[in-house]
Write an enzyme that holds these catalytic residues in place. Sequence first.
Site, PDB file in Angstrom:
ATOM      1  N   SER A  57      23.291  57.335  49.901  1.00  0.00           N
ATOM      2  CA  SER A  57      22.361  57.468  51.009  1.00  0.00           C
ATOM      3  C   SER A  57      21.296  56.370  50.888  1.00  0.00           C
ATOM      4  CB  SER A  57      21.769  58.885  51.016  1.00  0.00           C
ATOM      5  OG  SER A  57      21.002  59.117  52.163  1.00  0.00           O
ATOM      6  N   HIS A  75      27.239  64.014  55.425  1.00  0.00           N
ATOM      7  CA  HIS A  75      26.471  63.020  54.671  1.00  0.00           C
ATOM      8  C   HIS A  75      26.198  63.467  53.235  1.00  0.00           C
ATOM      9  CE1 HIS A  75      23.885  59.492  54.377  1.00  0.00           C
ATOM     10  NE2 HIS A  75      22.954  60.239  53.829  1.00  0.00           N
ATOM     11  N   ASP A  85      30.333  61.557  59.248  1.00  0.00           N
ATOM     12  CA  ASP A  85      28.933  61.364  58.849  1.00  0.00           C
ATOM     13  C   ASP A  85      28.277  60.448  59.870  1.00  0.00           C
ATOM     14  OD1 ASP A  85      26.503  60.759  57.706  1.00  0.00           O
ATOM     15  OD2 ASP A  85      27.337  59.765  55.932  1.00  0.00           O
TER      16      ASP A  85
END
Length: 351
Positions: free
Chosen positions: A152, A324, A294
């Site tokens: 991320s 995600h 995602d």
Amino acid sequence: MSLSSDSLRSADSAAEPDCSPRTITPTSPRLSAGREQFEFDLNLRHAGMRRVCLRVEWTGDLSLPALWLAGGISANRHVCANSVDGAPGWWQDAMGPQRALNPQHFCLLACDWLGADGQLDLPIDSADQADAIAYVLERLGIVRLHAFVGASYGGMVGQQFAIRHRLRLERLVSLSAAHRATPFASAFRALQRQVVTLGQTQCADAVGLSLARQLAMLSYRSADEFAERFDQPAEVRAGRVHCAAEDYLQHCGQRYVSQWSATAFLRLSESIDLHAVVPSQIRVPSHFLAVQGDWLAPAEWIAACAAEVSAPCTVERIESRFGHDAFLKDIDRVDALLHRALQTLSSEIAA
């Protein structure tokens, strides 16, 4: 690029932090786990020279090959239980003797993000985080990372590190992170920030921050997971309609408020949207993970990023109901990727 203080020079500024090597010498014998706090001047990309603080924790002997681990904006320096802090860390399930992230084979390092303490109330770039990490590695006497493993926001910072401090890195592992934010994801985060700001103007910081976190949870997970977990009819409670996911979302919001400030959330959320790199400037072997569905980091965007990397590069796509957050929840599949990404050194150790 030299491994002296020149290696910490900002790519877009002639100014640089004071990075004299070996200013701090780790204690001998080296600890199997440790924590350190570093205060230093850093030339921030959008705010100039500032005094900053980076808090770091490591698990595993500092003489072992080093892996820098970085998660989303709410991740911190404590990735797993160790002799310094016995509480489970944010990536606890990814650690262990049979895992790719094995502290018997690697020294696992992580930090609290710049701005996570709420004291840095100004724009923070992913490039700033990368430069701060490079500074800390210099201070710890770690010349080169075996890998930067980022997920991320951490993947974004890893991309910046690979570009700005290439000689300090053998390989990049980037999970659920593209070269820049998509317009739709940026718009969604902008609304979250407006919710927080509205709470601040109404003297209701906690309410605004909690609601923003609840909205964020919808972007981290998938519709399929919510369908599996919360497929119950709405009900009336005290004259109000209450849907099945509300208690879960409120719990997530309240827990977040107990650990984070509105300022930290705003500045680190902004930092995601500021992130932008030219993938062709990544010149280290790289491994990318993309999760189908995602929409924060679309698989198509990650594949396009990986295709432009100027070094051997692998991109893997998986299906996960966790969206995600697959890097946190789909541990076995992520561990398999990490094993493949780190297999060269792992085979050398096994031999």
